[in-house]
Design an enzyme around this catalytic site. Sequence first.
Site, PDB file in Angstrom:
ATOM      1  N   ASP A  41       1.155  -1.017   0.402  1.00  0.00           N
ATOM      2  CA  ASP A  41      -0.020   0.213   0.282  1.00  0.00           C
ATOM      3  C   ASP A  41       0.997   1.262   0.160  1.00  0.00           C
ATOM      4  O   ASP A  41       1.831   1.438   0.729  1.00  0.00           O
ATOM      5  CB  ASP A  41      -0.772  -0.185   1.081  1.00  0.00           C
ATOM      6  CG  ASP A  41      -2.022   0.992   0.778  1.00  0.00           C
ATOM      7  OD1 ASP A  41      -3.490   0.559   0.976  1.00  0.00           O
ATOM      8  OD2 ASP A  41      -2.305   2.089   0.552  1.00  0.00           O
ATOM      9  N   ILE A  42       0.916   1.913  -1.055  1.00  0.00           N
ATOM     10  CA  ILE A  42       1.382   3.971  -1.087  1.00  0.00           C
ATOM     11  C   ILE A  42       0.826   3.887   0.581  1.00  0.00           C
ATOM     12  O   ILE A  42       1.883   5.027   0.573  1.00  0.00           O
ATOM     13  CB  ILE A  42       1.240   4.353  -2.124  1.00  0.00           C
ATOM     14  CG1 ILE A  42       1.914   5.133  -2.822  1.00  0.00           C
ATOM     15  CG2 ILE A  42      -0.456   5.201  -1.696  1.00  0.00           C
ATOM     16  CD1 ILE A  42       1.477   5.705  -3.859  1.00  0.00           C
ATOM     17  N   ASN A  94     -12.480  -3.538   2.598  1.00  0.00           N
ATOM     18  CA  ASN A  94     -13.733  -2.274   2.306  1.00  0.00           C
ATOM     19  C   ASN A  94     -14.540  -2.827   1.272  1.00  0.00           C
ATOM     20  O   ASN A  94     -13.903  -2.402  -0.242  1.00  0.00           O
ATOM     21  CB  ASN A  94     -12.870  -0.617   2.239  1.00  0.00           C
ATOM     22  CG  ASN A  94     -11.868  -1.025   3.316  1.00  0.00           C
ATOM     23  OD1 ASN A  94     -12.710  -1.063   4.758  1.00  0.00           O
ATOM     24  ND2 ASN A  94     -10.823  -0.125   3.861  1.00  0.00           N
ATOM     25  N   GLY A 108     -15.479   2.762   3.637  1.00  0.00           N
ATOM     26  CA  GLY A 108     -14.541   3.397   3.153  1.00  0.00           C
ATOM     27  C   GLY A 108     -13.366   2.597   1.890  1.00  0.00           C
ATOM     28  O   GLY A 108     -12.229   3.204   1.754  1.00  0.00           O
ATOM     29  N   GLN A 109     -13.996   1.997   0.996  1.00  0.00           N
ATOM     30  CA  GLN A 109     -13.736   1.280  -0.373  1.00  0.00           C
ATOM     31  C   GLN A 109     -13.759   2.906  -1.225  1.00  0.00           C
ATOM     32  O   GLN A 109     -14.734   3.842  -1.867  1.00  0.00           O
ATOM     33  CB  GLN A 109     -14.749   0.415  -0.967  1.00  0.00           C
ATOM     34  CG  GLN A 109     -14.269  -0.026  -2.183  1.00  0.00           C
ATOM     35  CD  GLN A 109     -14.778  -1.077  -2.948  1.00  0.00           C
ATOM     36  OE1 GLN A 109     -15.367  -1.166  -2.604  1.00  0.00           O
ATOM     37  NE2 GLN A 109     -13.789  -1.475  -4.548  1.00  0.00           N
ATOM     38  N   HIS A 168      -9.996  -5.338  -3.377  1.00  0.00           N
ATOM     39  CA  HIS A 168      -8.442  -5.355  -3.191  1.00  0.00           C
ATOM     40  C   HIS A 168      -8.647  -6.064  -1.160  1.00  0.00           C
ATOM     41  O   HIS A 168      -9.452  -5.690  -0.894  1.00  0.00           O
ATOM     42  CB  HIS A 168      -7.425  -4.571  -2.699  1.00  0.00           C
ATOM     43  CG  HIS A 168      -8.332  -3.409  -2.832  1.00  0.00           C
ATOM     44  ND1 HIS A 168      -9.229  -2.406  -3.904  1.00  0.00           N
ATOM     45  CD2 HIS A 168      -8.850  -2.362  -1.365  1.00  0.00           C
ATOM     46  CE1 HIS A 168      -9.515  -1.596  -2.942  1.00  0.00           C
ATOM     47  NE2 HIS A 168      -8.916  -1.340  -1.615  1.00  0.00           N
ATOM     48  N   LEU A 169      -8.385  -6.992  -0.923  1.00  0.00           N
ATOM     49  CA  LEU A 169      -7.685  -7.552   0.334  1.00  0.00           C
ATOM     50  C   LEU A 169      -6.718  -7.464   0.868  1.00  0.00           C
ATOM     51  O   LEU A 169      -5.223  -6.960   0.678  1.00  0.00           O
ATOM     52  CB  LEU A 169      -7.693  -9.101   0.703  1.00  0.00           C
ATOM     53  CG  LEU A 169      -7.310  -9.729   1.951  1.00  0.00           C
ATOM     54  CD1 LEU A 169      -8.857  -9.518   2.830  1.00  0.00           C
ATOM     55  CD2 LEU A 169      -7.445 -11.131   1.724  1.00  0.00           C
ATOM     56  N   HIS A 170      -7.149  -5.890   1.821  1.00  0.00           N
ATOM     57  CA  HIS A 170      -5.683  -4.863   3.172  1.00  0.00           C
ATOM     58  C   HIS A 170      -4.888  -6.015   3.623  1.00  0.00           C
ATOM     59  O   HIS A 170      -5.928  -7.095   4.712  1.00  0.00           O
ATOM     60  CB  HIS A 170      -5.931  -4.446   3.427  1.00  0.00           C
ATOM     61  CG  HIS A 170      -6.675  -2.689   2.672  1.00  0.00           C
ATOM     62  ND1 HIS A 170      -6.253  -1.773   3.171  1.00  0.00           N
ATOM     63  CD2 HIS A 170      -8.116  -2.538   3.108  1.00  0.00           C
ATOM     64  CE1 HIS A 170      -6.734  -1.288   2.092  1.00  0.00           C
ATOM     65  NE2 HIS A 170      -8.139  -1.354   2.249  1.00  0.00           N
TER      66      HIS A 170
HETATM   67  P1  5GP Z   1      -9.687   1.003   0.046  1.00  0.00           P
HETATM   68  O1  5GP Z   1      -9.863   2.995   0.432  1.00  0.00           O
HETATM   69  O2  5GP Z   1     -10.387   1.481  -1.568  1.00  0.00           O
HETATM   70  O3  5GP Z   1      -9.750   0.449   0.647  1.00  0.00           O
HETATM   71  O4  5GP Z   1      -8.261   1.386  -0.187  1.00  0.00           O
HETATM   72  C1  5GP Z   1      -6.890   1.415  -1.374  1.00  0.00           C
HETATM   73  C2  5GP Z   1      -5.900   1.896  -1.050  1.00  0.00           C
HETATM   74  O5  5GP Z   1      -5.452   1.678  -1.509  1.00  0.00           O
HETATM   75  C3  5GP Z   1      -5.221   2.729   0.333  1.00  0.00           C
HETATM   76  O6  5GP Z   1      -5.111   1.793   1.130  1.00  0.00           O
HETATM   77  C4  5GP Z   1      -4.207   3.097   0.055  1.00  0.00           C
HETATM   78  O7  5GP Z   1      -3.551   4.007   0.511  1.00  0.00           O
HETATM   79  C5  5GP Z   1      -4.221   2.381  -1.425  1.00  0.00           C
HETATM   80  N1  5GP Z   1      -3.845   3.230  -2.803  1.00  0.00           N
HETATM   81  C6  5GP Z   1      -4.321   4.248  -3.264  1.00  0.00           C
HETATM   82  N2  5GP Z   1      -3.536   4.375  -4.643  1.00  0.00           N
HETATM   83  C7  5GP Z   1      -2.531   3.672  -5.040  1.00  0.00           C
HETATM   84  C8  5GP Z   1      -1.504   3.740  -5.209  1.00  0.00           C
HETATM   85  O8  5GP Z   1      -1.008   4.172  -5.985  1.00  0.00           O
HETATM   86  N3  5GP Z   1      -0.442   2.659  -4.642  1.00  0.00           N
HETATM   87  C9  5GP Z   1      -0.248   2.111  -4.104  1.00  0.00           C
HETATM   88  N4  5GP Z   1       0.622   1.247  -3.759  1.00  0.00           N
HETATM   89  N5  5GP Z   1      -1.163   1.734  -3.068  1.00  0.00           N
HETATM   90  C10 5GP Z   1      -2.524   2.522  -3.880  1.00  0.00           C
END
Ligand code: 5GP
Length: 121
Positions: free
Chosen positions: A32-33, A89, A95-96, A102-104
């Site tokens: 995750d970034i 999420n 929170g998505q 994607h699985l965190h």
């Molecule tokens: P969500 O909020 O949809 O459950 O999670 C999306 C995740 O993707 C967030 O934790 C966010 O930090 C990560 N993310 C968003 N943009 C990028 C990116 O360009 N590269 C990477 N590696 N992660 C990203």
Amino acid sequence: MMSENCLFCKIIRGEIPSKKIYEDDDVFAFYDIEPQAPVHFLVVPKHHIPTLMDMQPCDSEIMGKLLYRAQVLAKELGLEESGARFVFNCKAEAGQTVFHIHLHVLGGRQMGWPPYPPENH
Ligand code: 5GP
Ligand code: ZN
């Protein structure tokens, strides 16, 4: 099937760089970034599925592979003893923000529960 404008499809295709951890025909994993724990990575199906609630019966096998790979990688990254948080999420209120399943996987620190601020109980 790939989605032209999806951020994670672009990462899978290599059009946007990522710190890749694992890749096979079905599954892709990368850090995750904006990590929320010492270890925080995402495991995605290569096939574009917007949310967990869009999962079809034919997606069962790939989602099983995703879950299997997530826990293998968690162990390889040192989380076997301490454990980890595995999170989907699903849609905006949960929170998505990126609409490709994607699985965190988060670990390496104590996690809180429930997943919202105490004042909102
Ligand atoms: P969500 O909020 O949809 O459950 O999670 C999306 C995740 O993707 C967030 O934790 C966010 O930090 C990560 N993310 C968003 N943009 C990028 C990116 O360009 N590269 C990477 N590696 N992660 C990203
Ligand atoms: Zn996608």
